[in-house]
Scaffold this active site. Structure first.
Site, PDB file in Angstrom:
ATOM      1  N   CYS A 196       0.750  -1.389  -0.118  1.00  0.00           N
ATOM      2  CA  CYS A 196       0.059   0.103   0.014  1.00  0.00           C
ATOM      3  C   CYS A 196       0.917   1.309  -0.014  1.00  0.00           C
ATOM      4  O   CYS A 196       0.289   2.287  -0.131  1.00  0.00           O
ATOM      5  CB  CYS A 196      -0.978   0.115   1.072  1.00  0.00           C
ATOM      6  SG  CYS A 196      -2.136  -1.238   1.084  1.00  0.00           S
ATOM      7  N   HIS A 211      -3.762   6.943   2.441  1.00  0.00           N
ATOM      8  CA  HIS A 211      -4.104   5.672   1.884  1.00  0.00           C
ATOM      9  C   HIS A 211      -5.599   5.286   2.185  1.00  0.00           C
ATOM     10  O   HIS A 211      -5.689   5.563   3.370  1.00  0.00           O
ATOM     11  CB  HIS A 211      -2.988   4.629   2.367  1.00  0.00           C
ATOM     12  CG  HIS A 211      -3.390   3.236   1.946  1.00  0.00           C
ATOM     13  ND1 HIS A 211      -3.608   2.983   0.634  1.00  0.00           N
ATOM     14  CD2 HIS A 211      -3.397   1.959   2.803  1.00  0.00           C
ATOM     15  CE1 HIS A 211      -4.057   1.590   0.778  1.00  0.00           C
ATOM     16  NE2 HIS A 211      -3.891   0.940   1.987  1.00  0.00           N
ATOM     17  N   ASN A 263     -10.054  -0.626  -0.884  1.00  0.00           N
ATOM     18  CA  ASN A 263      -8.711  -0.474  -0.892  1.00  0.00           C
ATOM     19  C   ASN A 263      -7.819  -1.127  -2.107  1.00  0.00           C
ATOM     20  O   ASN A 263      -7.827  -2.339  -2.084  1.00  0.00           O
ATOM     21  CB  ASN A 263      -8.032  -1.188   0.635  1.00  0.00           C
ATOM     22  CG  ASN A 263      -6.545  -1.179   0.685  1.00  0.00           C
ATOM     23  OD1 ASN A 263      -5.813  -0.751  -0.221  1.00  0.00           O
ATOM     24  ND2 ASN A 263      -5.996  -1.691   1.751  1.00  0.00           N
TER      25      ASN A 263
HETATM   26  O1  UT7 Z   1      -3.390  -0.981   3.896  1.00  0.00           O
HETATM   27  C1  UT7 Z   1      -3.147  -1.982   4.688  1.00  0.00           C
HETATM   28  C2  UT7 Z   1      -3.927  -3.168   4.453  1.00  0.00           C
HETATM   29  N1  UT7 Z   1      -5.155  -3.380   5.456  1.00  0.00           N
HETATM   30  C3  UT7 Z   1      -5.551  -2.539   6.540  1.00  0.00           C
HETATM   31  O2  UT7 Z   1      -5.218  -1.549   6.710  1.00  0.00           O
HETATM   32  C4  UT7 Z   1      -6.893  -3.290   7.366  1.00  0.00           C
HETATM   33  C5  UT7 Z   1      -6.578  -2.826   8.752  1.00  0.00           C
HETATM   34  N2  UT7 Z   1      -7.588  -3.523   9.499  1.00  0.00           N
HETATM   35  C6  UT7 Z   1      -8.896  -3.182   9.476  1.00  0.00           C
HETATM   36  O3  UT7 Z   1      -9.349  -2.385   8.811  1.00  0.00           O
HETATM   37  C7  UT7 Z   1      -9.802  -3.645  10.577  1.00  0.00           C
HETATM   38  O4  UT7 Z   1      -9.000  -4.291  11.547  1.00  0.00           O
HETATM   39  C8  UT7 Z   1     -10.684  -4.470   9.876  1.00  0.00           C
HETATM   40  C9  UT7 Z   1     -11.866  -4.174   9.119  1.00  0.00           C
HETATM   41  C10 UT7 Z   1     -10.220  -5.969   9.007  1.00  0.00           C
HETATM   42  C11 UT7 Z   1     -11.710  -5.713  10.884  1.00  0.00           C
HETATM   43  O5  UT7 Z   1     -12.357  -4.695  11.748  1.00  0.00           O
HETATM   44  P1  UT7 Z   1     -12.040  -4.792  13.345  1.00  0.00           P
HETATM   45  O6  UT7 Z   1     -13.065  -3.762  14.079  1.00  0.00           O
HETATM   46  O7  UT7 Z   1     -10.642  -4.876  13.765  1.00  0.00           O
HETATM   47  O8  UT7 Z   1     -12.858  -6.247  13.632  1.00  0.00           O
HETATM   48  P2  UT7 Z   1     -12.079  -7.613  14.273  1.00  0.00           P
HETATM   49  O9  UT7 Z   1     -11.094  -8.224  13.253  1.00  0.00           O
HETATM   50  O10 UT7 Z   1     -11.720  -7.245  15.551  1.00  0.00           O
HETATM   51  O11 UT7 Z   1     -13.547  -8.332  14.204  1.00  0.00           O
HETATM   52  C12 UT7 Z   1     -14.763  -8.157  15.019  1.00  0.00           C
HETATM   53  C13 UT7 Z   1     -15.791  -8.871  14.472  1.00  0.00           C
HETATM   54  C14 UT7 Z   1     -15.184 -10.492  14.702  1.00  0.00           C
HETATM   55  O12 UT7 Z   1     -16.401 -11.294  15.129  1.00  0.00           O
HETATM   56  P3  UT7 Z   1     -16.490 -11.672  16.930  1.00  0.00           P
HETATM   57  O13 UT7 Z   1     -15.187 -12.672  16.996  1.00  0.00           O
HETATM   58  O14 UT7 Z   1     -16.427 -10.532  17.548  1.00  0.00           O
HETATM   59  O15 UT7 Z   1     -17.756 -12.471  16.902  1.00  0.00           O
HETATM   60  C15 UT7 Z   1     -15.180 -10.754  13.273  1.00  0.00           C
HETATM   61  O16 UT7 Z   1     -15.350 -12.026  13.003  1.00  0.00           O
HETATM   62  O17 UT7 Z   1     -16.258  -8.674  13.401  1.00  0.00           O
HETATM   63  C16 UT7 Z   1     -16.244 -10.061  12.580  1.00  0.00           C
HETATM   64  N3  UT7 Z   1     -16.181  -9.711  11.242  1.00  0.00           N
HETATM   65  C17 UT7 Z   1     -16.962  -9.670  10.374  1.00  0.00           C
HETATM   66  N4  UT7 Z   1     -18.544  -9.346  10.619  1.00  0.00           N
HETATM   67  C18 UT7 Z   1     -19.115  -9.326   9.403  1.00  0.00           C
HETATM   68  C19 UT7 Z   1     -14.792  -9.599  10.587  1.00  0.00           C
HETATM   69  N5  UT7 Z   1     -15.232  -9.241   9.294  1.00  0.00           N
HETATM   70  C20 UT7 Z   1     -16.631  -9.299   9.092  1.00  0.00           C
HETATM   71  C21 UT7 Z   1     -17.223  -8.917   7.909  1.00  0.00           C
HETATM   72  N6  UT7 Z   1     -18.525  -8.732   7.953  1.00  0.00           N
HETATM   73  N7  UT7 Z   1     -16.819  -8.714   6.650  1.00  0.00           N
END
Ligand code: UT7
Length: 331
Positions: free
Chosen positions: A116, A256, A286
């Site tokens: 990125c 980004h 992204n």
């Molecule tokens: O450019 C560099 C590339 N990447 C990034 O910059 C990404 C950086 N990270 C993020 O943007 C975030 O960490 C994410 C969007 C990937 C995830 O968001 P989060 O608020 O950190 O969620 P999490 O991973 O802590 O997950 C929270 C909950 C989980 O469920 P439980 O375990 O609490 O029941 C996940 O399974 O959200 C769930 N979850 C979803 N639910 C519905 C994760 N993805 C999804 C989804 N739809 N797509």
């Protein structure tokens, strides 16, 4: 000391493929929902390629638009630098495919991989050649076909990315214009948090690597999130301080686009309001190396950039890589 490069951007163009994948479409593919995606990431839809289109095609489309817009003949291009983590193939480089399709007969070129932060890195690499005066017209392109390396059964990653490309033309700059400063850094210990393990020399493609799902993006989202917020804010402050500038001096930050919450958290740390930050993640998601030039395109289309404006490009990506470029807009 600031790392000034006497090279300026003299044109910007972007390209996204026509096919749109909405959050509603993803609801039918994986256990997710529009509300979660919008509130946790800010994304509403993303563009993805149809079979047969790859990073070189999007890069070429963006470059053709750029050449038309800047009335540049392909034969005037001296160098093509393409940032991508999704090249059409390992070799030849995507830059070579683009060079051929454009008919840029005099240009040499190569690809650069910094995820990125790729466009920020490529911009400063290309600018070194334009700034030295040895290369009068340099094409810098960020192009990524993220849909080709996503697991559409993994809701934690597949909702986050889209396909797209953007290109800029770089030319030698006079005093007080062009790249005022840049700072890039790498924290290689972060490599384990965002990577694609299969297909390289460590795990060459095999039935086993496919069965083990090694040819797709693997990410520890929360870890990347925290690193991105911290480093994007720190690097922005560092670049401003090093140049005796304050946030008030900036006309626009083009960050980004990985997650709207990352952007807003960075803004909060910097104390900068929405009017000075370009956001288009809702439409493109992204696009990895595509986000910064696509952001510049939108900023120009919205009339948010004018000659003399101070602009900050800032990105964090897999590696971890961090890239920041401070520039004085030249047209
Ligand atoms: O450019 C560099 C590339 N990447 C990034 O910059 C990404 C950086 N990270 C993020 O943007 C975030 O960490 C994410 C969007 C990937 C995830 O968001 P989060 O608020 O950190 O969620 P999490 O991973 O802590 O997950 C929270 C909950 C989980 O469920 P439980 O375990 O609490 O029941 C996940 O399974 O959200 C769930 N979850 C979803 N639910 C519905 C994760 N993805 C999804 C989804 N739809 N797509």
């Amino acid at each position: 000391m600031p790392h000034r490069i006497p090279a300026k951007i003299t044109g910007v163009a972007g390209y996204v493929p026509p096919k749109v994948l909405t959050n509603a479409d993803l609801e039918k593919m994986v256990d997710t929902n529009d509300e979660w995606i919008r509130t946790r990431t800010g994304i509403r839809e993303r563009h993805i390629v149809e079979n047969g289109m790859a990073s070189s095609h999007m890069a070429t489309e963006a470059a053709k638009l750029l050449l038309a817009q800047t009335r540049t003949n392909p034969s005037e291009i001296d160098l093509i630098v393409v940032a991508s983590v999704t090249p059409d193939m390992f070799f030849p480089a995507t830059a070579c495919l683009v060079q051929d399709r454009l008919g840029a007969k005099r240009a040499w070129g190569f690809d650069l991989s910094a995820a990125c932060s790729g466009f920020a890195y490529a911009l400063t690499v290309g600018a070194q050649f334009a700034g030295a005066g040895t290369h009068k017209k340099v094409l810098v392109i960020g192009s990524d076909t993220m849909s080709s390396i996503l697991d559409y059964k993994d809701r934690g990653t597949c909702v986050l990315f889209g396909d797209g490309a953007g290109a800029v033309l770089l030319e030698p700059a006079g005093e007080g214009e062009g790249i005022i400063d840049f700072h890039h850094d790498v924290d290689g210990s972060g490599g384990q948090h965002l990577y694609m393990p299969g297909g390289g020399s460590l795990n060459p493609s095999s039935l086993e690597t496919v069965q083990k799902n090694m040819h797709v993006v693997h990410q520890d989202g929360p870890n990347v999130f925290k690193y991105a917020v911290r480093r994007m804010a720190e690097l922005s402050c560092h670049l401003l301080e090093r140049n005796g500038l304050s946030i008030r001096d900036l006309a626009l930050i083009v960050p980004h686009q990985a997650n709207l919450r990352i952007i807003r958290a960075m803004q909060e740390r910097l104390g900068v309001d929405d009017s000075k930050v370009l956001v288009n993640i809702e439409r493109y998601a992204n696009t990895t190396a595509g986000t910064l030039p696509l952001g510049l395109c939108d900023a120009l289309a919205q009339g948010r950039l004018k000659k003399g404006d101070l602009v900050l490009l800032i990105a964090v990506g897999a590696g971890f890589t961090t890239g920041g470029v401070l520039l004085r807009w030249a047209y």
